[in-house]
Design an enzyme around this catalytic site. Structure first.
Site, PDB file in Angstrom:
ATOM      1  N   SER A 107     -53.489  -1.874-112.389  1.00  0.00           N
ATOM      2  CA  SER A 107     -52.367  -2.217-113.277  1.00  0.00           C
ATOM      3  C   SER A 107     -52.394  -1.383-114.553  1.00  0.00           C
ATOM      4  O   SER A 107     -51.374  -0.849-114.973  1.00  0.00           O
ATOM      5  CB  SER A 107     -52.371  -3.705-113.599  1.00  0.00           C
ATOM      6  OG  SER A 107     -53.575  -4.087-114.222  1.00  0.00           O
TER       7      SER A 107
ATOM      8  N   ASP B 112     -59.267  -1.941-120.219  1.00  0.00           N
ATOM      9  CA  ASP B 112     -58.707  -1.198-119.087  1.00  0.00           C
ATOM     10  C   ASP B 112     -57.670  -0.171-119.541  1.00  0.00           C
ATOM     11  O   ASP B 112     -57.625   0.947-119.037  1.00  0.00           O
ATOM     12  CB  ASP B 112     -58.065  -2.171-118.079  1.00  0.00           C
ATOM     13  CG  ASP B 112     -59.071  -3.192-117.567  1.00  0.00           C
ATOM     14  OD1 ASP B 112     -60.281  -3.002-117.788  1.00  0.00           O
ATOM     15  OD2 ASP B 112     -58.629  -4.174-116.946  1.00  0.00           O
TER      16      ASP B 112
HETATM   17  C1  GLA Z   1     -60.544  -7.508-116.744  1.00  0.00           C
HETATM   18  C2  GLA Z   1     -59.732  -7.374-118.024  1.00  0.00           C
HETATM   19  C3  GLA Z   1     -60.520  -6.623-119.091  1.00  0.00           C
HETATM   20  C4  GLA Z   1     -61.921  -7.201-119.251  1.00  0.00           C
HETATM   21  C5  GLA Z   1     -62.594  -7.380-117.903  1.00  0.00           C
HETATM   22  C6  GLA Z   1     -63.921  -8.073-118.022  1.00  0.00           C
HETATM   23  O1  GLA Z   1     -60.716  -6.255-116.152  1.00  0.00           O
HETATM   24  O2  GLA Z   1     -58.533  -6.688-117.762  1.00  0.00           O
HETATM   25  O3  GLA Z   1     -59.810  -6.656-120.299  1.00  0.00           O
HETATM   26  O4  GLA Z   1     -61.887  -8.406-119.976  1.00  0.00           O
HETATM   27  O5  GLA Z   1     -61.804  -8.112-117.012  1.00  0.00           O
HETATM   28  O6  GLA Z   1     -64.830  -7.266-118.683  1.00  0.00           O
END
Ligand code: GLA
Length: 366
Positions: free
Chosen positions: A126, A170
């Site tokens: 995403s 991310d």
């Molecule tokens: C998901 C979320 C991130 C982070 C991870 C855990 O990937 O999108 O922002 O919180 O989980 O580290």
């Protein structure tokens, strides 16, 4: 049945694209569930990428097609009329809504999305879509958007219209990371630093095949537990708690365990950065193992299947360390292994896991 490969932009929209922009997925090496606690993370980009081909339109309609739906016709919506549908188009709607909120002048467009970042494997398909989309729109409408602002727009899309209460790791990774260097990020200041992996090591990533779901309950619950812990401790975020102060903190269960994960994980990321600066693959691997244990026992975001996959990986010679990567409850496992051994170890681990636990583990890297 539409032939995905030949459903090119011109066939869909009757003209060639004006811009083509991409962004990668990410594998988090260490620093899990720390980003929404203002802490430290260390992702790296995947070789897998999302690609957006785009052309501006004269009206205010977004027409978007994705290989993941393989339909004959694009999905469309009017800019300014973005609303959650619970489908992939929400990521695009979230981006255009976030850009418009910032006063960035975009008009209608046609876009074709293609991605080899696997969905639901914990590699943040995403965020790669959001960032590729911001880049393509930025270029098509000649908007100067720097990489941190690009990440912020992607993050707004995800927490806003999409409605997933995630941190910014991310989107920062998709915007700023490369596949050949770890990206140390301070998620409070958004300061970052690129670090090479040790010369003696390389990465393996295996998708467990168990699908995870973020917008979903458990992530939200963990996030709230962290907020509650910080409040009880009288700090702005768990980032502000030192490991030494934990023992005296006297939080009720399970907040004591949740806080211990976040506080020790932050310390591990900082130590992992030091290990990379020394080129110390052994120490980095130990920290990955510790991180997994902490996610399993204290933060409780693993599953028995993932634990089994990680344990098989950790037992192999030539494996420095292994852990689950991403939000948890499924997704992928990342391993740091001796250089040159990645392919062989990946196949061995996947085969052993399949033999003992069934399922369909898939090697994503190398
Ligand atoms: C998901 C979320 C991130 C982070 C991870 C855990 O990937 O999108 O922002 O919180 O989980 O580290």
């Amino acid at each position: 049945m539409t032939d995905v490969a030949t459903t090119g932009f011109e066939i869909l929209f009757g003209r060639p694209p004006e811009v083509v922009r991409e962004a990668p997925g990410r594998v988090n090496l260490i620093g899990e569930h720390t980003d929404y606690n203002d802490g430290f993370v260390m992702p790296i980009a995947t070789p897998q990428r999302t690609r957006v081909e785009l052309a501006a339109a004269d009206d205010d309609v977004a027409r978007v097609w994705s290989t993941s739906i393989a339909a004959d016709r694009a999905v469309s919506y009017r800019l300014g009329d973005e609303r959650r549908r619970g489908e992939w188009i929400d990521y695009v709607q979230g981006v255009t809504a976030a850009m418009r909120r910032r006063g960035l002048a975009i008009r209608g467009f046609a876009a074709r999305i293609e991605s080899d970042v696997p969905l639901g494997a914990g590699l943040s398909s995403s965020a790669s879509l959001e960032i590729a989309m911001v880049r393509a729109l930025g270029e098509a409408f000649e908007l100067a958007i720097d990489p941190i602002e690009t990440a912020r727009i992607g993050h707004d899309a995800e927490t806003g219209l999409v409605g997933a209460p995630v941190g910014i790791m991310d989107q920062m990774a998709a915007s700023l990371a490369a596949p050949d260097a770890a990206l140390f990020i301070d998620t409070r200041s958004l300061a970052f630093e690129r670090l090479s992996l040790p010369a003696a090591a390389e990465l393996v990533v295996i998708d467990s095949g168990i699908k995870h779901q973020h917008a979903g309950g458990e992530y939200r619950v963990r996030r709230q537990e962290c907020v509650d812990s910080a409040q009880r401790l009288g700090v702005r975020a768990l980032r502000d708690v030192k490991v030494e102060a934990l023992a005296a903190a006297a939080l009720p269960p399970p907040l004591d365990r949740r806080a211990r994960h976040v506080v020790t994980e932050n310390a591990r990321v900082v130590e992992a950065r030091d290990a990379l600066q020394r080129g110390d693959a052994m120490r980095f691997g130990e920290l990955m193992n510790d991180s997994h244990r902490s996610m399993r026992d204290d933060f409780e975001v693993s599953t028995p299947e993932i634990d089994a996959l990680v344990a098989i990986a950790q037992q192999q010679a030539d494996v420095f360390g292994a852990r689950m990567t991403g939000g948890g409850f499924g997704g992928s496992v990342v391993m740091l292994v001796a250089r040159g051994a990645a392919r062989e170890i990946a196949e061995l681990v996947a085969t052993r896991y399949r033999a003992r636990h069934g399922g369909t583990p898939t090697i994503l890297i190398p």
